[in-house]
Motif scaffolding. Structure first.
Motif, short mmCIF file in Angstrom:
data_model
loop_
_atom_site.label_atom_id
_atom_site.label_comp_id
_atom_site.label_asym_id
_atom_site.label_seq_id
_atom_site.Cartn_x
_atom_site.Cartn_y
_atom_site.Cartn_z
N GLY A 317 -12.89 5.12 -11.47
CA GLY A 317 -12.11 6.63 -12.74
C GLY A 317 -12.19 7.57 -12.13
O GLY A 317 -13.24 8.46 -12.80
N TRP A 318 -11.72 8.56 -12.46
CA TRP A 318 -12.11 10.44 -12.77
C TRP A 318 -10.99 11.02 -13.91
O TRP A 318 -10.25 11.63 -13.08
N ARG A 319 -11.70 11.71 -14.62
CA ARG A 319 -11.03 12.34 -15.75
C ARG A 319 -11.56 13.63 -15.97
O ARG A 319 -12.69 13.83 -16.05
N PHE A 320 -10.64 14.70 -15.60
CA PHE A 320 -11.17 15.98 -15.37
C PHE A 320 -10.16 16.56 -16.56
O PHE A 320 -8.92 17.24 -16.07
N ASP A 321 -10.67 17.30 -17.65
CA ASP A 321 -9.77 17.66 -18.74
C ASP A 321 -9.49 19.24 -18.39
O ASP A 321 -8.71 19.72 -19.88
N GLY A 322 -10.18 19.98 -17.77
CA GLY A 322 -9.71 21.33 -17.41
C GLY A 322 -10.56 22.06 -17.70
O GLY A 322 -10.55 23.28 -17.20
N ASN A 323 -11.26 21.63 -18.84
CA ASN A 323 -12.44 22.34 -19.71
C ASN A 323 -11.46 23.82 -19.93
O ASN A 323 -12.33 25.01 -19.42
N TRP A 327 -4.49 24.16 -16.21
CA TRP A 327 -3.17 23.90 -14.96
C TRP A 327 -4.16 22.83 -14.46
O TRP A 327 -3.58 21.90 -13.39
N LEU A 328 -4.92 22.47 -15.22
CA LEU A 328 -5.96 21.27 -14.94
C LEU A 328 -6.22 20.00 -15.95
O LEU A 328 -6.26 20.06 -17.08
N ASP A 329 -5.17 18.64 -15.82
CA ASP A 329 -5.70 18.25 -16.28
C ASP A 329 -5.68 16.64 -15.70
O ASP A 329 -4.56 16.00 -15.47
N LEU A 330 -7.12 15.89 -15.11
CA LEU A 330 -6.74 15.25 -13.71
C LEU A 330 -6.95 13.81 -14.52
O LEU A 330 -8.13 13.72 -14.86
N ASP A 331 -6.45 13.00 -13.82
CA ASP A 331 -6.43 11.60 -13.80
C ASP A 331 -6.73 10.34 -12.63
O ASP A 331 -5.15 10.55 -12.04
N ALA A 332 -7.85 10.95 -12.15
CA ALA A 332 -7.93 9.78 -10.71
C ALA A 332 -8.44 8.50 -10.54
O ALA A 332 -9.55 8.02 -11.50
N LYS A 333 -7.65 7.64 -10.00
CA LYS A 333 -8.60 6.63 -9.87
C LYS A 333 -8.34 5.40 -8.52
O LYS A 333 -7.09 5.34 -7.47
N ILE A 334 -8.85 4.58 -8.08
CA ILE A 334 -9.35 4.36 -7.26
C ILE A 334 -9.15 2.61 -7.67
O ILE A 334 -10.49 2.71 -8.35
N TYR A 335 -9.03 2.01 -6.85
CA TYR A 335 -8.92 0.01 -7.84
C TYR A 335 -9.11 -0.60 -6.45
O TYR A 335 -8.34 -0.42 -5.31
N ARG A 336 -9.33 -1.88 -6.06
CA ARG A 336 -8.89 -3.69 -5.56
C ARG A 336 -8.80 -4.88 -6.43
O ARG A 336 -10.08 -4.91 -7.19
N THR A 337 -8.09 -5.17 -7.03
CA THR A 337 -7.68 -6.01 -7.56
C THR A 337 -7.83 -7.73 -6.09
O THR A 337 -6.98 -7.75 -5.27
N GLU A 338 -8.84 -8.41 -6.28
CA GLU A 338 -8.69 -9.71 -5.53
C GLU A 338 -8.53 -11.10 -6.04
O GLU A 338 -9.28 -11.18 -7.22
N THR A 339 -7.15 -11.77 -6.01
CA THR A 339 -6.79 -13.01 -6.88
C THR A 339 -7.13 -14.23 -5.92
O THR A 339 -6.26 -13.97 -4.62
N SER A 340 -7.48 -15.08 -6.30
CA SER A 340 -7.96 -16.30 -5.55
C SER A 340 -7.62 -17.70 -6.19
O SER A 340 -8.59 -17.45 -7.21
N LEU A 341 -6.70 -18.61 -5.69
CA LEU A 341 -6.58 -19.58 -6.37
C LEU A 341 -6.79 -20.59 -5.55
O LEU A 341 -6.26 -20.67 -4.45
N ASP A 342 -7.74 -21.91 -5.79
CA ASP A 342 -7.94 -22.68 -4.97
C ASP A 342 -7.07 -24.35 -5.54
O ASP A 342 -7.93 -24.21 -6.51
N GLU A 343 -6.79 -25.03 -4.84
CA GLU A 343 -5.98 -26.27 -5.48
C GLU A 343 -6.05 -27.26 -4.77
O GLU A 343 -5.75 -26.77 -3.50
N ARG A 344 -7.01 -27.85 -5.43
CA ARG A 344 -7.40 -29.45 -4.47
C ARG A 344 -6.27 -30.23 -5.32
O ARG A 344 -6.54 -30.41 -6.66
N ARG A 345 -5.60 -30.97 -4.28
CA ARG A 345 -4.09 -32.15 -5.21
C ARG A 345 -5.47 -33.57 -4.92
O ARG A 345 -6.16 -33.68 -4.46
N LEU A 346 -4.73 -34.32 -6.50
CA LEU A 346 -5.91 -35.08 -6.73
C LEU A 346 -5.45 -36.08 -6.16
O LEU A 346 -6.42 -37.47 -5.83
#
Length: 699
Positions: A317-323, A327-346
């Motif tokens: 993330g990048w926050r810039f309050d304009g100092n 005209w500037l009050d910026l909030d930027a985010k780059i993200y990645r979410t990885e979800t994995s479910l491994d299920e072995r039937r008993l």
């Protein structure tokens, strides 16, 4: 509670049924007056002064600080106190998270009007429910990163609350700012920050702690370390773990498959390269290993699996309050979410893999200016784009029930907060979303949606605001809803529906918010909110199973229009020596297609709470009660749920000086009277009496 610096709450057994809005507003005034009279007779006067540099409240010796009206960005994407937001927003802060010793988000949110958790006490089976809408109809974000996982009955909340610093909930449609899925609302959680553990001038700090729970004989621990990396950077590393056996309900019966083996970790770096700029990078991982039904949020135990849940969330993330630049009050985010479910039937050894990766960017800027006689403007505009990639395998082969597919969503939004005549705020907004979906060997699909919103807020007095709003929202069909094929169960197959339309919602809301300090004595605060809403939802997507013929079919269709009406009420008082709060919610829903009651709604809910502060706030003790009325307005086939009331009690001890400075001890008893009950939105009983103890040391 929305608009409150929330302390402990509890709910009383019943809430009044059908009352007009005017009667509810009169009740609001009567309750406020009763609270004022009570406080006037019990709270002594005290000395208070505000530190001009920090804004913190400095109190005379022996007086505990009072929490201020919390600040939120969830409601409008601009910083406002909760009482200023023309929408129903709740903020749960770090202190309450520690006091509650939560096992899951449900422990933090169960007393918020209009908010529930479905799925029962299995922590990886939970789904948020806001104003009667659940699943992908609620946007869930962690540090700004979308959590889009959804697969049948497997839940979608994979978070250890001990790594959280803040939870915000916005109730009601919010697609004009947050896009697809925000029909019911938005839930945002923020992880702990390095600065929390670094005192002024100290090069490093941290916390270690252990916890124990009587129900399930659970043991946990956490270790957090933070350090300064030069003058402009800070870093944090934290680890948590928790192990428990199966829980018991209030009747002493085992709630099956509720044992857990949870491990979580967080790494966060904060860097301030120049005045007004802040860069934040974080990595969080949640892992749970347990034996659980494949349909984890049901009471069906026919297919038992050894399940490993693994979720990784990465943000930059990048926050810039304009100092100083308006005209500037910026909030930027780059993200990645990885979800994995491994299920072995008993029983058969069948091995299923269910994976979803979401990669996105969220960029918003606010420009502030005056426009002649047309008021002061704060224009927030931005872009959100993300891709969902999902794939499923069974014994190494492609699993068509969770098909290999992807979707790309691009959203552009703009909102203008216009302040006229100092008291009147007019906020129009609109968002355009384009979404494209495709799956291997199946027809691709594209669609778009426009989500307008408008609100008007008026400062009746410096301490009382009134607002009215209208918002439209949508939810795009999920990849599984569009593309699932193969066998649903023996003798029945999934059939795709390429004509599936997005669900849409149109919400009207009116409300009053209250926030005032120094009401009865210097340094106290009273906050409150009352809101009434009507949400018309069209084109509900429903799974329809056809048993006629062989094989039978299962397909998704737009089959239902619904109307949801509700009223929510909140009031809290916080003083140097004591605090109290009250909340209530009533939601009604009608299936406008069939003319029946809408299923999947909670019973009427009421909350009450209170407590005392001793030794200048070093010792805080409280009690709360959460109660639901009987839910007998149910859809065909749903069971009637009896009403119930659950009481909790707690005490926290945090010495501010002396040899124990830095130590903290929290003792809580959930479900004090060992009540046996089942929430309306769960097929499983909730746990019985649970004694919780946490001891921590911050250095």
């Amino acid at each position: 509670m929305s608009s409150l610096p929330r302390q402990s709450l509890f709910h009383s057994p019943h809430m009044a049924g059908h009352r007009s809005l005017s009667r509810r507003l009169r009740a609001f005034g009567l309750l406020l007056g009763a609270g004022t009279a009570l406080a006037a007779g019990t709270v002594p006067m005290m000395a208070l002064a505000a530190d001009a540099g920090t804004g913190e409240v400095q109190l005379a010796a022996g007086r505990a600080p009072v929490q201020l009206d919390p600040v939120t960005v969830l409601g409008t994407r601009t910083e406002k106190t909760v009482s200023e937001v023309p929408a129903s927003v709740t903020v749960v802060g770090a202190e309450e998270i520690r006091q509650r010793q939560p096992d899951d988000l449900g422990d933090l949110l169960d007393d918020i009007p209009g908010v529930e958790m479905s799925g029962g006490p299995r922590r990886t089976a939970m789904q948020p429910v806001i104003r009667g809408l659940t699943g992908e109809r609620v946007v869930l974000r962690v540090d700004g990163a979308r959590q889009n996982f959804e697969s049948g009955h497997r839940g979608r909340i994979f978070i250890d609350p001990s790594l959280l610093e803040r939870v915000e909930v916005r109730r009601g449609p919010a697609s004009s700012l947050y896009g697809s899925g925000a029909i019911g609302g938005v839930m945002e959680v923020e992880t702990i920050n390095p600065g929390t553990f670094l005192e002024d001038g100290e090069p490093w700090g941290g916390e270690v702690g252990v916890s124990w729970e009587s129900n399930g004989d659970g043991f946990g621990g956490h270790a957090i370390g933070a350090t300064r990396l030069g003058a402009n950077a800070e870093a944090l590393v934290g680890f948590t773990g928790f192990d428990a056996d199966d829980l018991e309900n209030g009747a002493g019966e085992t709630i099956p498959f509720t044992a857990d083996d949870v491990r979580s970790g967080l790494v966060k770096l904060v860097f301030r390269p120049a005045e007004g700029h802040q860069l934040t990078a974080s990595y969080m991982q949640f892992r749970d290993e347990h034996i659980i039904p494949s349909a984890a949020n049901t009471n069906t135990n026919s297919i038992i699996v050894d399940r490993k849940t693994d979720q990784k969330t990465m943000t930059l993330g990048w926050r810039f309050d304009g100092n100083g630049n308006p005209w500037l009050d910026l909030d930027a985010k780059i993200y990645r979410t990885e979800t994995s479910l491994d299920e072995r039937r008993l029983d058969t050894g069948r091995f299923d893999e269910t994976d979803l990766a979401t990669t996105g960017i969220d960029l918003a800027n606010t420009s502030r200016f005056q426009l002649g006689g047309f008021g002061n403007h704060a224009v927030t505009y931005g872009v959100e784009a993300y891709r969902d990639d999902q794939d499923g395998h069974r014994n190494g082969d492609i699993r068509p029930q969770y098909p290999d597919a992807q979707q790309d969503i691009l959203g552009l939004f703009v909102q203008d907060e216009i302040v006229l005549f100092e008291r009147l705020t007019f906020t129009p907004g609109v968002r355009f979303d384009q979404f494209d979906r495709e799956a291997s060997g199946l027809e691709s699909k594209s669609d778009d949606a426009v989500s307008p919103s408008i609100s008007v807020a008026y400062a009746v007095t410096p301490w009382l605001n009134a607002y009215a709003s209208y918002a439209e929202a949508f939810r795009a069909p999920s990849l599984t809803e569009l593309y699932a094929t193969g066998e649903h169960f023996p003798g029945n197959n999934f059939v795709t529906n390429p004509d599936l339309r997005p669900e849409t919602a149109k919400n009207k809301e009116i409300g009053l918010t209250l926030s005032e300090s120094d009401v009865l004595t210097s340094g106290d605060r009273i906050t409150g909110r009352v809101a009434a809403f009507r949400n018309d939802v069209e084109d509900f997507i429903e799974m329809q199973v056809q048993f006629l013929g062989y094989p039978g079919t299962t397909t998704r269709n737009n089959v239902q229009d619904a109307r949801l009406d509700g009223v929510e009420f909140e009031l809290a008082y916080d003083a140097p020596l004591w605090f109290a709060s009250f909340g209530a919610a009533r939601i009604r829903g009608d299936d406008r297609t069939e003319g029946d009651a809408l299923g999947g709604l909670p019973g009427d809910k009421v909350s009450l709470g209170g407590g005392l502060k001793f030794m200048g706030g070093d010792v805080v003790t409280g009690w709360r009660m959460v109660a639901h009325d009987k839910q007998d307005r149910v859809a065909t086939g749903e069971a009637v749920t009896p009403g119930y009331a659950v009481h909790d009690a707690w005490v926290s001890f945090q010495p501010s000086d002396g040899g124990l400075r830095g130590a903290r001890f929290d003792l809580g008893v959930d479900n004090v009277f060992d009540k046996a009950y089942r929430p309306a939105l769960s097929e499983l009983d909730d746990p019985g009496r649970t004694v919780k103890l946490t001891a921590a040391y911050r250095f």
